[in-house]
Design an enzyme around this catalytic site. Structure first.
Site, PDB file in Angstrom:
ATOM      1  N   ARG A   1       0.831  -1.196   0.000  1.00 19.52           N
ATOM      2  CA  ARG A   1       0.000   0.000   0.000  1.00 19.52           C
ATOM      3  C   ARG A   1       0.866   1.246   0.000  1.00 19.52           C
ATOM      4  NH1 ARG A   1      -3.115  -1.795   4.002  1.00 19.52           N
ATOM      5  NH2 ARG A   1      -5.227  -2.242   3.334  1.00 19.52           N
TER       6      ARG A   1
ATOM      7  N   SER B   1       7.718  -4.725   6.732  1.00 21.27           N
ATOM      8  CA  SER B   1       7.347  -5.699   7.766  1.00 21.27           C
ATOM      9  C   SER B   1       8.233  -6.933   7.774  1.00 21.27           C
ATOM     10  CB  SER B   1       5.887  -6.079   7.576  1.00 21.27           C
ATOM     11  OG  SER B   1       5.107  -4.922   7.493  1.00 21.27           O
TER      12      SER B   1
ATOM     13  N   ASP C   1       5.786  -3.298  10.911  1.00 22.72           N
ATOM     14  CA  ASP C   1       4.319  -3.135  10.977  1.00 22.72           C
ATOM     15  C   ASP C   1       3.790  -3.181  12.416  1.00 22.72           C
ATOM     16  OD1 ASP C   1       4.909  -5.816  11.152  1.00 22.72           O
ATOM     17  OD2 ASP C   1       3.371  -6.492   9.736  1.00 22.72           O
TER      18      ASP C   1
END
Ligand code: BG6
Ligand code: BG6
Ligand code: GLC
Ligand code: GLC
Length: 914
Positions: free
Chosen positions: A535, A599, A653
């Site tokens: 994203r 992440s 994350d």
């Protein structure tokens, strides 16, 4: 009707004075509607006590969980042995059940006597006798060689921890064998079978007679959710919502509770209605002070109460010419069957006299009238009390279902109910009176508890096969506490300078020192790479009066060949997507600060540097491990030359999630991810972090707990399926904890189990399809769908059908059970590691009770219907001295990454300015 008239006539003949005295004696047996209502309310209170963890220990109505979780559905099948011990008769049965359209049950049984000296001898003698009777039956049926599954109806209070374990709480009724109380009766039976060494049996279930009765009736009527026994003893069971049963794990579905209401009043709460005769009967019983309600309501004691009254009346000169005969002194002469006969309306007085004669009681006509009257008063009170108790149960069921009007069936058995001419009617009238909003159907059990026990055995055997299979996946609290301690040690090692280089749990410093304080502002870009989606976001934090955040985002595809290709290509792809995003946002000419949620485990020596230690999950691009991802991305952007960016922070994350949640809740100091992967971060005291200079304040530590177990420390709980998952993964030997927990692996884990079970003929009648054999065909989202409480089974059917197998209803139930075991294990494991972090926080703060918030994100946690609740419940159980709030992150890690970037940006500006 004729006999009633005769009765009336003779009554007139009794002297008025006599009449008065007899009335006075029987007066306490007449219960007013208010009294009965009071009994109902007290019963209701006691039921609740028995269900609550805190009051359960001292509750008189014990509310024992039975581990029977459903009523029969017609798919039960097989050949079973059943034992039925504790009522009037001891029976051994063979039960053959057919399922499907021609569903039927055939039974063969034999009654055996249990002599008094065995009922009250030693436990070993009792169980040897039982096994002797079984041997006789097997011989008689010619089935000694078959190792049949056995359902054991044992009509006494048992504490159960599973369907095939039952610790005798205390003998009731006429049994008092030594060395049994506190022992597991299944073990005792097993040992006796071993001692005899003649045949073997597979003891699958131990069942109370109430439960057996409910199931027997439930086979015919699915609305039967209550089982009542009014026989030698008195008891009731019913289906309770799991969420109300505090002492049993889990919130979904229902479980049958054996109330053991016979003990109602043992705390004295109904002493106001107990008469001196009741007290007399109690004192003369095998268990004085116990089962007070049972002693007022059940067949074994009613005759005794009558006898006590008759003795009293005789002493007063009102009966038997004032002579207490030898017979009247004999305990137990009035069995239920005599009581029932005496009270029959069809019996002429002469016949009553004959019965009394048989019992050795020489009576006049007047005597027999009085005896009949006494019996009537005692049995009527029993039926009314029983009705009041049942009304409390029915009322509870109505509340559970949340309906105004309840329709329910009660399955009933027992000699008192069956043989007595008035008991059932009075009972039913009382229930109607006290629970007028319930429409209760009473269904007499025709086949005893044995049939129900066999039905339970059928279901239990099916699930037990699965449990046995997946035994290693069902972790006890003891194991979880042990894992919690292990993880606590891992954390310590990771934080220490000496042990960090060899530690498996890396405990990475993040250079994030506080959660958002509300002063952040500006215009930022966030990249979010590593979860289910890649994203890119634009985050605007403004500060007019109060802080507001505005976000726009775009999802970009990351094809597998890019995830697995060269690092250069991967970062070119990221840079390209970023360029596209800036184009769309029309900010290509600006140099906005960028926060990069990446992440994966990164070593950091400052906020804007992240050296990838190793790829995890789905990624495996070459040339990135050991390199700084900020440099790689900067290089890719430079190479393009069409825009510029200022990467100010790399955040994991978990950290992004903690910051996102910290924005809304200042108390948030843990970030938890249960998605594609699993991981957590938390705020640690600087003085504990050896790898970073300084002792003041706190810093967020990214634990990278996914790697827990990579040094072999979880081998004792890993299963063959876990090893197979690992072998087929991109990173064999690594992230072993993650592979037992997270969404990337869960569906596959279930698939591997299903394949093996099918191969062994335990599922799908042994059919295996190419789809079922295809890696990745069974996804974690399927696990979530199958575990939905309402549509779960029909989802299972759809999903399995799409895999080409034609599942039976049984298959669907079994697959659902497999999913539950696998996802439950995951939640339990996370509860253990999270528990370790919570303990660390508590100790750091030096408080007795920790109050904190955990920010959570991840597809598994969000999408699975039961996961979150299970995780919360287990965590609170493992760390009881805590108030933990779980806060779901609504806007992903991007927002949190922007917060971190905002702080970094401000500091940089100050630096530049100063
Ligand atoms: C029977 C059950 O149907 O009912 C027994 O099979 C049970 O196990 C009994 O105990 C209760 O009745 P009673 O009157 O025999 O105690
Ligand atoms: C999201 C984060 O909120 O949660 C991701 O923004 C993160 O970066 C994700 O990885 C974890 O969930 P999943 O299920 O997408 O792996
Ligand atoms: C006694 C037993 C109970 C049983 C009942 C009926 O109350 O304790 O377990 O269900 O009798 O037989
Ligand atoms: C993996 C990564 C870790 C991440 C987690 C959740 O375990 O190594 O950094 O936080 O997945 O996405």
């Amino acid at each position: 009707q004729v006999s009633a008239q005769i009765l009336a006539f003779f009554s007139l003949l009794l002297l008025a004075a006599q009449r008065k005295e007899i009335d006075a004696v029987l007066e306490p047996f007449l219960l007013s509607p208010e009294t009965l209502r009071e009994v109902k309310n007290k019963m209701r209170t006691e039921l609740e006590y028995g269900l609550k963890r805190e009051t359960q220990g001292s509750a008189t109505v014990k509310m024992l969980p039975t581990y029977v979780c459903g009523t029969p559905d017609g798919t039960e099948k097989g050949k079973f042995l059943a034992l039925d011990l504790g009522g009037t008769n001891f029976r051994v049965l063979l039960v053959k059940i057919r399922s499907g359209r021609r569903k039927s049950v055939r039974m063969y049984n034999k009654i055996f006597a249990i002599p008094l000296e065995i009922m009250q001898g030693t436990g070993e003698e009792l169980f040897d006798h039982i096994v002797h009777c079984i041997a006789d039956f097997l011989e008689y049926m010619g089935i000694k060689g078959a190792r049949l599954p056995l359902g054991f109806t044992f009509s006494f209070p048992c504490k159960q921890a599973s369907i095939d374990k039952g610790t005798l709480v205390g003998w009731t009724k006429g049994f008092k064998a030594t060395d049994c109380e506190g022992e597991d009766v299944v073990d005792m039976l097993r040992e006796a079978i071993k001692r005899r060494n003649e045949f073997d049996l597979d003891i699958v279930a131990v069942v109370n007679d109430t439960v057996g009765t409910m199931m027997t009736c439930g086979y015919e009527d699915p609305n039967c959710e209550i089982g009542l026994i009014a026989g030698t003893g008195s008891n009731v069971c019913y289906m309770e919502d799991m969420k109300n049963i505090e002492i049993v794990e889990g919130n979904e579905g229902k479980m049958c509770i054996n109330t053991e209401w016979g003990g109602f009043g043992d705390n004295g709460c109904i002493d106001n209605i107990r008469t001196e005769y009741d007290k007399e009967v109690d004192e003369g019983s095998l268990n004085p002070g116990k089962q007070r309600y049972e002693k007022m309501t059940s067949g074994m004691y009613l005759g005794e109460i009558v006898r006590q009254i008759l003795i009293d009346l005789t002493k007063r000169g009102l009966l038997f010419r004032g002579q207490i005969s030898e017979s009247l002194r004999k305990r137990g002469i009035f069995e239920t069957k005599f009581l029932s006969q005496i009270e029959s309306d069809r019996l002429a007085l002469l016949q009553v006299r004959q019965i009394l004669q048989q019992l050795g009681l020489d009576s006049t006509c007047e005597d027999s009238i009085i005896v009949k009257e006494v019996c009537g008063a005692v049995s009527r009170r029993a039926a009314q009390l029983c009705g009041a108790g049942l009304a409390a149960i029915v009322e509870k069921k109505r509340e559970n279902r949340g309906v105004e009007h309840l329709q329910i069936t009660v399955g009933v058995d027992g000699t008192l109910y069956k043989l007595h001419p008035h008991f059932s009617r009075v009972l039913q009238e009382t229930v109607k009176e006290l629970a007028p909003w319930c429409d209760v159907t009473f269904m007499l059990s025709e086949d005893g508890s044995g049939k129900g026990a066999a039905l339970i055995t059928a279901v239990a055997k099916r699930l037990r096969n699965i449990d046995k299979y997946l035994y290693a996946m069902r972790l006890s609290d003891e194991t979880l506490i042990d894992i919690m301690a292990r993880f606590r040690r891992e954390m310590k090692n990771g934080l220490s300078r000496d042990f960090n280089p060899t530690a498996t749990v890396k405990m990475l410093p993040t250079f994030v020192r506080s959660i958002p304080d509300g002063s952040e502002k500006g215009d930022f870009i966030a990249l979010d790479l590593g979860g289910s989606y890649f994203r890119i976001l634009r985050v605007k934090v403004s500060h007019e009066k109060k802080q507001t955040v505005q976000m726009e985002s775009e999802i970009y595809n990351t094809p597998e060949d890019i995830m697995h290709g060269s690092g250069t290509r991967l970062f070119d792809h990221v840079a390209e997507c970023l360029g596209d995003f800036m184009e769309k946002q029309q900010i290509k000419d600006k140099k906005l600060p960028v926060g990069f949620t990446f992440s994966f485990p990164c070593r950091q020596s400052k906020l804007d540097e992240g050296v990838l230690i190793t790829w995890t999950k789905r990624f495996k691009a070459s040339g990135v491990e050991g390199a700084d991802v900020v440099k790689l991305l900067n290089r890719a952007i430079k190479k393009r030359g069409d825009y510029d960016a200022d990467i100010m922070a790399v955040v994991n994350d978990t950290v992004g999630t903690m910051m996102t949640c910290g924005f809304d809740d200042q108390r948030c100091e843990v970030g938890l991810i249960i998605g594609t992967g699993t991981n957590a971060c938390y705020m640690e005291e600087m003085r504990h972090i050896d790898l970073v200079e300084g002792d003041e304040g706190r810093m967020c530590i990214n634990t990278e707990w996914g790697a827990f177990g990579d040094d072999g420390s979880l081998e004792d709980i890993r299963t063959e399926f876990d090893r197979e998952i690992d072998r087929g993964s991109l990173n064999p030997g690594k992230q072993l904890f993650e592979k037992m927990v997270s969404g990337l692996y869960m569906g596959e884990l279930v698939r591997l189990i299903l394949v093996k079970m099918a191969k062994e003929g335990l599922l799908f009648e042994g059919r295996i399809t190419p789809e079922l054999l295809t890696k990745g065909k069974f996804e974690t989202k399927h696990v979530s769908a199958i575990e939905k409480s309402k549509e779960g089974l029909s989802k299972a059917k759809d999903i399995l059908t799409r895999l080409g197998v034609e599942p039976s209803h049984e298959d669907c139930v079994a697959v659902q059970h497999v999913c539950t075991i696998v996802s439950f294990r995951s939640a339990n494991l996370v509860a253990a590691t999270l528990g370790a972090i919570l303990c660390q926080l508590r100790d750091n703060k030096g408080v007795g009770r920790l109050r904190t918030t955990v920010g959570v994100d991840g597809s598994l946690y969000k999408m699975h219907p039961q996961y979150a609740r299970r995780l919360h419940k287990t965590t609170r159980r493992l760390v009881p001295d805590s108030d933990v709030r779980f806060l779901l992150s609504e806007s992903g890690s991007g927002k949190g990454a922007a917060m971190v970037t905002a702080v970094a940006y401000r500091l940089a500006e100050q630096h530049r300015g100063g």
